[in-house]
Design a protein around this motif. Structure first.
Motif, PDB file in Angstrom:
ATOM      1  N   HIS A 255       0.858  -1.187   0.000  1.00 52.60           N
ATOM      2  CA  HIS A 255       0.000   0.000   0.000  1.00 52.60           C
ATOM      3  C   HIS A 255       0.900   1.245   0.000  1.00 52.60           C
ATOM      4  O   HIS A 255       1.011   1.966   1.000  1.00 52.60           O
ATOM      5  CB  HIS A 255      -0.927  -0.011   1.224  1.00 52.60           C
ATOM      6  CG  HIS A 255      -1.814  -1.215   1.293  1.00 52.60           C
ATOM      7  ND1 HIS A 255      -2.822  -1.441   0.376  1.00 52.60           N
ATOM      8  CD2 HIS A 255      -1.828  -2.277   2.142  1.00 52.60           C
ATOM      9  CE1 HIS A 255      -3.435  -2.582   0.671  1.00 52.60           C
ATOM     10  NE2 HIS A 255      -2.849  -3.111   1.734  1.00 52.60           N
ATOM     11  N   PHE A 256       1.555   1.487  -1.124  1.00 51.68           N
ATOM     12  CA  PHE A 256       2.593   2.512  -1.180  1.00 51.68           C
ATOM     13  C   PHE A 256       2.027   3.922  -1.046  1.00 51.68           C
ATOM     14  O   PHE A 256       2.556   4.743  -0.302  1.00 51.68           O
ATOM     15  CB  PHE A 256       3.381   2.380  -2.486  1.00 51.68           C
ATOM     16  CG  PHE A 256       3.926   1.002  -2.718  1.00 51.68           C
ATOM     17  CD1 PHE A 256       4.721   0.391  -1.768  1.00 51.68           C
ATOM     18  CD2 PHE A 256       3.636   0.300  -3.875  1.00 51.68           C
ATOM     19  CE1 PHE A 256       5.226  -0.886  -1.958  1.00 51.68           C
ATOM     20  CE2 PHE A 256       4.131  -0.974  -4.088  1.00 51.68           C
ATOM     21  CZ  PHE A 256       4.924  -1.570  -3.130  1.00 51.68           C
ATOM     22  N   SER A 257       0.953   4.204  -1.762  1.00 51.22           N
ATOM     23  CA  SER A 257       0.358   5.548  -1.698  1.00 51.22           C
ATOM     24  C   SER A 257      -0.179   5.838  -0.304  1.00 51.22           C
ATOM     25  O   SER A 257       0.006   6.944   0.233  1.00 51.22           O
ATOM     26  CB  SER A 257      -0.769   5.677  -2.729  1.00 51.22           C
ATOM     27  OG  SER A 257      -0.265   5.516  -4.033  1.00 51.22           O
ATOM     28  N   GLU A 258      -0.844   4.824   0.304  1.00 45.17           N
ATOM     29  CA  GLU A 258      -1.383   5.013   1.654  1.00 45.17           C
ATOM     30  C   GLU A 258      -0.258   5.258   2.659  1.00 45.17           C
ATOM     31  O   GLU A 258      -0.411   6.064   3.587  1.00 45.17           O
ATOM     32  CB  GLU A 258      -2.201   3.790   2.076  1.00 45.17           C
ATOM     33  CG  GLU A 258      -3.476   3.586   1.261  1.00 45.17           C
ATOM     34  CD  GLU A 258      -3.247   2.654   0.084  1.00 45.17           C
ATOM     35  OE1 GLU A 258      -2.143   2.683  -0.502  1.00 45.17           O
ATOM     36  OE2 GLU A 258      -4.179   1.892  -0.259  1.00 45.17           O
ATOM     37  N   SER A 259       0.865   4.584   2.471  1.00 42.46           N
ATOM     38  CA  SER A 259       2.008   4.777   3.360  1.00 42.46           C
ATOM     39  C   SER A 259       2.518   6.215   3.289  1.00 42.46           C
ATOM     40  O   SER A 259       2.717   6.866   4.324  1.00 42.46           O
ATOM     41  CB  SER A 259       3.133   3.802   2.962  1.00 42.46           C
ATOM     42  OG  SER A 259       4.296   4.050   3.719  1.00 42.46           O
ATOM     43  N   LEU A 260       2.677   6.733   2.076  1.00 40.41           N
ATOM     44  CA  LEU A 260       3.150   8.108   1.913  1.00 40.41           C
ATOM     45  C   LEU A 260       2.120   9.107   2.433  1.00 40.41           C
ATOM     46  O   LEU A 260       2.476  10.128   3.027  1.00 40.41           O
ATOM     47  CB  LEU A 260       3.453   8.376   0.436  1.00 40.41           C
ATOM     48  CG  LEU A 260       4.698   7.672  -0.124  1.00 40.41           C
ATOM     49  CD1 LEU A 260       4.771   7.851  -1.640  1.00 40.41           C
ATOM     50  CD2 LEU A 260       5.976   8.193   0.522  1.00 40.41           C
ATOM     51  N   ASP A 261       0.829   8.803   2.225  1.00 36.60           N
ATOM     52  CA  ASP A 261      -0.227   9.707   2.716  1.00 36.60           C
ATOM     53  C   ASP A 261      -0.223   9.809   4.240  1.00 36.60           C
ATOM     54  O   ASP A 261      -0.543  10.861   4.804  1.00 36.60           O
ATOM     55  CB  ASP A 261      -1.604   9.209   2.245  1.00 36.60           C
ATOM     56  CG  ASP A 261      -1.811   9.413   0.747  1.00 36.60           C
ATOM     57  OD1 ASP A 261      -1.040  10.182   0.146  1.00 36.60           O
ATOM     58  OD2 ASP A 261      -2.720   8.769   0.187  1.00 36.60           O
TER      59      ASP A 261
ATOM     60  N   ARG B  20       3.223  11.943   5.053  1.00 35.16           N
ATOM     61  CA  ARG B  20       3.395  13.292   4.500  1.00 35.16           C
ATOM     62  C   ARG B  20       2.920  14.418   5.417  1.00 35.16           C
ATOM     63  O   ARG B  20       3.647  15.410   5.601  1.00 35.16           O
ATOM     64  CB  ARG B  20       2.698  13.378   3.138  1.00 35.16           C
ATOM     65  CG  ARG B  20       3.037  14.664   2.365  1.00 35.16           C
ATOM     66  CD  ARG B  20       2.257  14.734   1.051  1.00 35.16           C
ATOM     67  NE  ARG B  20       2.648  13.657   0.143  1.00 35.16           N
ATOM     68  CZ  ARG B  20       1.857  12.626  -0.178  1.00 35.16           C
ATOM     69  NH1 ARG B  20       0.636  12.536   0.351  1.00 35.16           N
ATOM     70  NH2 ARG B  20       2.267  11.693  -1.017  1.00 35.16           N
TER      71      ARG B  20
ATOM     72  N   TYR C  91       9.483   9.079   5.489  1.00 36.90           N
ATOM     73  CA  TYR C  91       8.906   9.614   4.254  1.00 36.90           C
ATOM     74  C   TYR C  91      10.005   9.781   3.198  1.00 36.90           C
ATOM     75  O   TYR C  91       9.860   9.354   2.040  1.00 36.90           O
ATOM     76  CB  TYR C  91       8.233  10.951   4.549  1.00 36.90           C
ATOM     77  CG  TYR C  91       7.605  11.629   3.356  1.00 36.90           C
ATOM     78  CD1 TYR C  91       6.599  11.006   2.618  1.00 36.90           C
ATOM     79  CD2 TYR C  91       7.993  12.914   2.972  1.00 36.90           C
ATOM     80  CE1 TYR C  91       6.006  11.631   1.534  1.00 36.90           C
ATOM     81  CE2 TYR C  91       7.412  13.554   1.890  1.00 36.90           C
ATOM     82  CZ  TYR C  91       6.416  12.912   1.167  1.00 36.90           C
ATOM     83  OH  TYR C  91       5.840  13.539   0.088  1.00 36.90           O
TER      84      TYR C  91
ATOM     85  N   GLN D 215      12.164   4.829  -4.130  1.00 35.01           N
ATOM     86  CA  GLN D 215      11.532   5.044  -5.427  1.00 35.01           C
ATOM     87  C   GLN D 215      12.529   5.655  -6.412  1.00 35.01           C
ATOM     88  O   GLN D 215      12.625   5.226  -7.564  1.00 35.01           O
ATOM     89  CB  GLN D 215      10.327   5.972  -5.263  1.00 35.01           C
ATOM     90  CG  GLN D 215       9.574   6.238  -6.573  1.00 35.01           C
ATOM     91  CD  GLN D 215       8.410   7.183  -6.378  1.00 35.01           C
ATOM     92  OE1 GLN D 215       8.401   7.984  -5.449  1.00 35.01           O
ATOM     93  NE2 GLN D 215       7.426   7.106  -7.246  1.00 35.01           N
TER      94      GLN D 215
ATOM     95  N   ALA E 236       1.133  -0.556  -8.202  1.00 35.13           N
ATOM     96  CA  ALA E 236       1.390   0.876  -8.004  1.00 35.13           C
ATOM     97  C   ALA E 236       2.799   1.270  -8.433  1.00 35.13           C
ATOM     98  O   ALA E 236       2.993   2.303  -9.071  1.00 35.13           O
ATOM     99  CB  ALA E 236       1.162   1.250  -6.541  1.00 35.13           C
ATOM    100  N   TRP E 237       3.790   0.459  -8.061  1.00 33.92           N
ATOM    101  CA  TRP E 237       5.180   0.775  -8.387  1.00 33.92           C
ATOM    102  C   TRP E 237       5.700  -0.228  -9.402  1.00 33.92           C
ATOM    103  O   TRP E 237       6.055  -1.351  -9.061  1.00 33.92           O
ATOM    104  CB  TRP E 237       6.039   0.751  -7.122  1.00 33.92           C
ATOM    105  CG  TRP E 237       5.929   2.012  -6.321  1.00 33.92           C
ATOM    106  CD1 TRP E 237       4.987   2.989  -6.435  1.00 33.92           C
ATOM    107  CD2 TRP E 237       6.823   2.442  -5.287  1.00 33.92           C
ATOM    108  NE1 TRP E 237       5.212   3.975  -5.525  1.00 33.92           N
ATOM    109  CE2 TRP E 237       6.332   3.681  -4.813  1.00 33.92           C
ATOM    110  CE3 TRP E 237       7.969   1.906  -4.714  1.00 33.92           C
ATOM    111  CZ2 TRP E 237       6.954   4.389  -3.787  1.00 33.92           C
ATOM    112  CZ3 TRP E 237       8.580   2.606  -3.687  1.00 33.92           C
ATOM    113  CH2 TRP E 237       8.089   3.835  -3.239  1.00 33.92           C
TER     114      TRP E 237
END
Length: 531
Positions: free
Chosen positions: A31-37, A40, A53, A60, A269-270
């Motif tokens: 869950h890459f996007s959720e991790s960054l969200d 951040r 972060y 990446q 995602a990646w």
């Protein structure tokens, strides 16, 4: 400061650590996007949010090689570094930021200034880690609720430095020691193992570094021994990748293929994770001599990945050249046209072309001629550079298949008119035949192949890397057959007598690993004798 205020600060730190652990769990479960969200919003007020972060962004950037990603990750890491300097946790975060920024600096610029800047960051990071390690070891009175995260950070830094520095050849290590660095491989591994198994914020980084060491660095450098690597293999796509790599180096190719394919399916995602799997799938099908399937993955990489288009195009051409003239070429591609394109994709990273690209461009040069003389076994030659013959040694049928390919190439070469490449091409085949014969237990025949290369030294015109590598392989053969003094003599000759040949650093690292192993084995034998 009153106890109530101190307690509130500790609780605040605890909350930060807990949330960062949750973000890492999200990252490790794809869950890459959720991790960054999650990271951040607090990246500018919490040192740990900022560090994690920036670390995710760095991972990446290192996979994409896109300049925008590298700059963004570098700026984020710089901001994280400059925000916090008040306590021990901040010290370890600061040192870690310096270490990550040094790596990004090497990727970002293309001149020597970047190397100097990166070197300064590395040295400053190293000195901070040394001081923190000494403090953690000496002061047993400081044991707050979050102390394990501090120790985990120190374990990561000290372990990373010791393990990495221990891999360098002696002549480089002497210069580093003069600058204040030192490296102890076993100590580094023990520190990383402690960090990987302690369930702290740095456990993932420690586990990843150990996985990289055992499944890539130590393998490619020719020192394949190591404990079973199982930390974190239940985690997401990236650990499916390492599980596949672990099966691959054991020779379990079908199992490895299944795991790499699962790694691709696990997340979308990646795409960079997919590229790592594509590279390994390419080699898995190479070991099985499924040239068209291997070509398929080289083609995917050439279209999607920015790591080294020159190498991918070279591999596409190499796979096509392994097909018979009557076999159809996928997508209407032609190996001669592809070989001619290789040099147009040359790139520079930190001011230098990667050694693998230089090698590919040099080998493809002969195809510039209007009527080119084809390379005999280009895929197997690159496979040697990645120590692939050690993998096929685990499965006799894989070695038998490669030997068939080599014998066919040898017959073709012997029936062709002599040309300026004849001696070099013959010696390439001899080196690879020697490795297959060694895999099959035919030690004398293998030694004869390596000796023929050495005796042809003055006749070689292009592939000067063959002689030091033949000496290296003969030295390793002598180690396996108990002739240690002769092995040392050959390894020292390979180390000291040859310079400025293709892939020199990789050969030097392998020689260093072999000499280090001999020294360690001799020391152990001396201890047993003394007892």
């Amino acid at each position: 400061m009153c106890c109530k205020t101190l307690h509130r600060k500790q609780m605040s730190l605890q909350a930060c650590l807990d949330e960062c652990m949750e973000a890492l769990d999200l990252f490790l479960n794809n869950h890459f996007s959720e991790s960054l969200d999650k990271l951040r919003p607090r990246a500018k007020e919490s040192m740990y949010h900022a560090l994690i972060y920036a670390t995710v962004l760095e991972m990446q950037a290192m996979m994409t090689f896109q300049q925008d990603d590298i700059v963004h990750a570098g700026n984020t890491m710089k901001n994280a570094q400059e925000s916090w300097r008040e306590q021990l946790h901040a010290e370890v975060c600061y040192a870690e930021c310096l270490l990550h920024r040094a790596a990004l600096t090497f990727l970002q610029d293309e001149n020597m200034v970047s190397f100097i800047k990166g070197g300064i960051k590395v040295r400053n990071s190293y000195l901070i880690y040394k001081e923190l390690h000494a403090f953690v070891q000496s002061d047993t009175t400081f044991r707050g609720p979050n102390h394990k995260h501090l120790e985990g950070g120190v374990s990561f830094g000290i372990g990373a430095f010791n393990l990495t520095l221990s891999l360098f050849p002696a002549r480089i290590l002497k210069l580093l020691e003069f600058a204040g660095f030192s490296g102890d491989k076993e100590f580094g591994i023990s520190q990383l193992f402690t960090g990987a198994t302690s369930h702290t914020l740095r456990s993932m980084l420690c586990a990843l570094l150990l996985l990289c060491f055992y499944t890539f660095l130590s393998f490619i450098l020719g020192n394949c021994a190591g404990p079973a690597v199982t930390w974190g293999l239940h985690w997401g796509a990236i650990f499916l990748f390492f599980a596949g790599r672990a099966e691959e180096i054991k020779g379990n190719i079908d199992e490895a293929v299944a795991l790499f394919e699962d790694g691709c399916k696990a997340q979308q995602a990646w795409k960079q994770f997919h590229h790592m799997c594509y590279w390994e799938l390419m080699w898995c099908f190479t070991f099985k001599r499924h040239w068209k399937m291997a070509y398929f993955y080289a083609d995917l990489l050439s279209q999607e990945s920015r790591w080294s288009k020159a190498m991918y195009v070279y591999m596409k051409a190499a796979y096509l050249s392994m097909l018979s003239e009557t076999e159809s070429r996928p997508f209407g591609d032609n190996e001669v046209d592809l070989f001619r394109q290789v040099r147009t994709y040359k790139q520079k990273i930190a001011g230098k072309s990667p050694p693998t690209e230089k090698f590919a461009i040099r080998k493809a040069r002969r195809y510039r001629a209007s009527n080119p003389i084809r390379l005999p076994v280009p895929v197997l030659e690159i496979m040697y550079m990645w120590n692939g013959f050690s993998i096929i040694s685990k499965q006799p049928e894989l070695t038998e298949g490669m030997m068939e390919t080599l014998l066919e190439a040898e017959r073709t070469l012997q029936s062709a008119p002599e040309n300026e490449y004849s001696v070099d091409d013959t010696c390439v085949i001899l080196l690879l035949k020697g490795l297959c014969l060694k895999n099959q237990g035919q030690m004398q025949a293998a030694e004869d192949c390596f000796r023929q290369i050495y005796s042809s030294e003055k006749k070689l015109k292009f592939d000067h890397y063959l002689v030091p590598n033949a000496l290296l392989e003969m030295g390793l053969l002598y180690i396996d057959t108990g002739r240690k003094e002769q092995a040392i003599h050959l390894l020292q000759k390979a180390k000291n007598n040859y310079k400025e040949y293709s892939m020199e650093s990789r050969t030097q690292f392998r020689v260093h690993a072999a000499l280090t192993k001999l020294k360690a084995d001799t020391s152990e034998q001396d201890e047993k004798t003394a007892l």
